[in-house]
Design an enzyme around this catalytic site. Structure first.
Site, mmCIF file in Angstrom:
data_model
loop_
_atom_site.group_PDB
_atom_site.id
_atom_site.type_symbol
_atom_site.label_atom_id
_atom_site.label_comp_id
_atom_site.label_asym_id
_atom_site.label_seq_id
_atom_site.Cartn_x
_atom_site.Cartn_y
_atom_site.Cartn_z
ATOM 1 C CB SER A 277 39.236 40.624 44.116
ATOM 2 O OG SER A 277 38.044 40.357 43.437
ATOM 3 C CG HIS B 265 36.253 39.024 37.794
ATOM 4 N ND1 HIS B 265 36.729 37.754 37.566
ATOM 5 C CD2 HIS B 265 36.308 39.214 39.135
ATOM 6 C CE1 HIS B 265 37.052 37.190 38.724
ATOM 7 N NE2 HIS B 265 36.810 38.051 39.693
ATOM 8 C CE1 TYR C 269 46.112 36.306 37.394
ATOM 9 C CE2 TYR C 269 45.514 38.637 37.328
ATOM 10 C CZ TYR C 269 45.713 37.418 36.684
ATOM 11 O OH TYR C 269 45.513 37.326 35.329
ATOM 12 N NE ARG C 270 42.244 32.079 43.942
ATOM 13 C CZ ARG C 270 41.619 32.103 42.765
ATOM 14 N NH1 ARG C 270 41.208 33.250 42.260
ATOM 15 N NH2 ARG C 270 41.387 30.994 42.091
ATOM 16 N N GLY D 223 30.127 37.016 60.044
ATOM 17 C CA GLY D 223 31.019 38.138 60.290
ATOM 18 C C GLY D 223 31.796 38.632 59.093
ATOM 19 N NE ARG E 150 34.179 46.682 55.126
ATOM 20 C CZ ARG E 150 34.118 47.503 54.074
ATOM 21 N NH1 ARG E 150 34.448 47.068 52.882
ATOM 22 N NH2 ARG E 150 33.708 48.758 54.218
ATOM 23 C CB VAL E 151 28.018 41.663 53.505
ATOM 24 C CG1 VAL E 151 27.058 41.656 52.338
ATOM 25 C CG2 VAL E 151 27.814 40.435 54.377
ATOM 26 C CB SER F 154 34.665 43.774 51.058
ATOM 27 O OG SER F 154 35.033 44.947 51.735
#
Lengths: 416, 416
Positions: free
Chosen positions: B204, B218, B221-222, B374, B376-377, B379
């Site tokens: 991302s 922006h 891909y996933r 939990g 990872r804000v 990121s």
């Protein structure tokens, strides 16, 4: 103190495109462009994904719509009382009898928040030296609000004070949900009506000062009522609160702010302050950051007859709202001219970013408002600061003033 | 073009606290502080309020967690294959056989996005002249990601390129929801398992340039896959897309961006571009503002065997991701040094505010991520600009360039 401010001053200082005509509400020319939006007359909360309490958030955020169907009601022949909507009845009452202590709470609350809006706007103008822009907005289905904003002033980066008054209809799913907190709503479970008329009015304000030493403040007080099918008042409740969000923490400010709220609470109920202080810490919690939005204050909702009678609760709401100016103005006056560095301004901007995160991600009222078709977005988002910043992995120096603030936000303190 | 960039360059330029030791992943010292967070090993999407597609958003946003259980797996005695988790099996495969065209798609996708991350980071560094900060993060339950951010550079206000790879467990309610879009998930309705292991990997990126003439971009891909209880691959699908968000619209940039995406799409399926272009306009729509986030691009989800086979879909994903640098770099190079006024910078800041609004209010992945305990804000929120602004009732001059942008955002155009 607040009562000595001239309540008509606001009318005299409307430098916007308004025309002032006796009792006619301010109508800036943009009203025709913006305000006749498609905000639905019955907001259908049952169809929204947000919790129903979002309704109150709407009021909180100046989204909801004023009652002035007055011009529609200049009817030639008198209507039979039975065929009048709640809004029409109230317009008739105001026209014929005015508003006094014997009037329905709807009219008293509307009058009160509108007066307070003028007083608060006047007081903040005295601090800043600039005037608020005043926008009255309506929608074609009836209703609206007054949004006052002072932007990029001498003292305030952005200050918004909004009032909204709305009449609408609750569909059955909404009534069923609301019953969870308010037993009076459809007491007879066998005969819950398909819809109920409701009324909501509130004042909401957010003030973001320029000086990073001066704290942001937020306040909101609101009243909600349903009408029974026979026209009498059904369920009712008050909600509201006020909280302080410093970028640099001066303990004495937090203490003074909480002390003032505690005094107001204690004068009405010795349990209020500790209950509402906790409620505030819980509500204004930025979950994904693991920290409170600020140093808190009070927050409450659903204050109805199960807590205390309507008259006494209104007296509490009045005292709480009236205490805003004498509490906040001394704090802002103490901080507004303090020297600060570029780094300190930067830290304020980082904290502003967290404020935006709370309002856009977690605040139920904002979420509900933004997802309501036809809402007046600019009134909802007047709560956002003029500028904000997000730095990746920004962390204050250990043992710095910035680090201490974060520490306090992670573990809310008892201030009084 | 992209394939000529040295893929190991990233390793050589890790100026963060990383230590480079042969095959060992980068481990900046903050990893021990930050990354061993309490991100739950099974994210329990069924308990979240967001739609399940948020899962993919998680990947999109670099929230999800890498597989490296490797160090846990330096076992003395070999485990029986049956007792291994999907993550452990994959670690074993990588260790013993490496990753090649015959490897499971999980490993090929992970390898591919990690290579691409290095190439994109390298290319953007060439444009800016500054280096990215590289943070590899893990969580104690296993898994993690690599977040690369360049902030306050010469050309980029903020550029974030994140990779995440996660192994987890889907509880039954999540499986049941996912079945709506993916019939292969629990084909035998009588025997749907209580849980299923899953894998997700993605890249991302968000790039906010300083110059208001240069557009924000922006991309994401996933790949998502579930494992059957017997260890074989179950359901799988790819998702992703890329979109452009200018503050000042240069038609030629929008045309070039869309043309490049259309070429990639057309090489794989003549229907892709028009479908995915529409999907992008629909997804990146800032509902409460009544306008698109930008001038669009492509967006798609759930590309599975009902659309095309896995191998061909992966080939499309590879081409789409590889086309990013040769498409965006010429645009940024053309715009990065253009002169601009203070007012134009201000307009960019207003548009940045709208970008923040979309990401925090409407983006499903962000919402899901921020509501996941939990997560990872930092990121997730690397997508936010360095600075943004909100002016009450700000409207561009009629017939100005700013007004034309808004007009195009209100009625998405066909660019090719």
């Amino acid at each position: 103190m607040a009562s000595r401010w001239p309540t008509l001053r606001l009318l005299a200082q409307c430098k916007t495109q308004s025309q002032l005509r006796g009792q006619t509400p301010l109508k800036p020319s943009w009203t025709t462009r913006q305000a006749l939006s498609s905000f639905p007359s019955s907001a259908k909360p049952g169809q929204a994904s947000s919790p129903l309490s979002g309704y109150l958030g709407l009021v909180a955020l100046g989204l909801l719509v004023t009652a002035p169907l007055a011009y529609k009601m200049a009817v030639e022949e008198p209507l039979s009382l039975d065929s009048l909507s709640l809004a029409e009845r109230d317009q008739q009452t105001k026209r014929e009898q005015g508003v006094n202590d014997a009037s329905p709470m709807r009219l008293r609350m509307e009058k009160f928040v509108k007066e307070q809006q003028k007083e608060i706007v006047w007081a903040l103008e005295q601090v800043d030296g600039n005037s608020f822009r005043v926008d009255e907005w309506q929608r074609k289905e009836g209703g609206g609000g007054i949004t006052c904003v002072l932007q990029d002033g001498n003292v305030f980066e952005k200050a918004g004070v909004g009032v909204s008054v709305v009449y609408g209809t609750l569909p059955k799913p909404a009534i069923l949900k609301m019953r969870a907190n308010h037993k009076k709503l459809g007491e007879d479970i066998e005969n819950i009506p398909d819809s109920l008329e409701f009324f909501a009015a509130g004042l909401s304000l957010v003030v973001h000062p320029k000086n990073p030493m001066a704290p942001t403040v937020h306040l909101n007080y609101r009243y909600f009522e349903t009408a029974n099918p026979d026209g009498t008042s059904g369920a009712w409740w008050f909600g509201g609160g006020s909280d302080l969000t410093p970028a640099y923490l001066f303990d004495e400010d937090a203490i003074q702010f909480h002390k003032s709220l505690k005094e107001v609470c204690d004068a009405h109920d010795k349990d209020y302050y500790s209950r509402f202080k906790k409620w505030c810490d819980t509500y204004f919690y930025n979950k994904h950051r693991g920290e409170s939005r600020g140093v808190g204050g009070i927050f409450f909702d659903d204050l109805d007859e199960t807590v205390r009678d309507k008259e006494n609760t209104f007296a509490f709401i009045q005292d709480a709202l009236k205490s805003f100016v004498p509490t906040y103005v001394p704090i802002i006056n103490k901080r507004k001219d303090m020297p600060y560095t570029e780094q300190e301004k930067e830290w304020q901007q980082i904290r502003r970013g967290k404020y935006v995160e709370f309002n856009l991600v977690h605040d139920r009222g904002t979420a509900f408002g933004l997802n309501t078709p036809g809402a007046r977005v600019e009134s909802i988002l007047m709560s956002l600061p003029l500028t904000a910043s997000w730095k990746y992995m920004y962390e204050p120096e250990p043992k710095s003033r910035e680090a201490r603030l974060v520490e306090v936000l992670k573990t809310p303190k008892e201030w009084v």
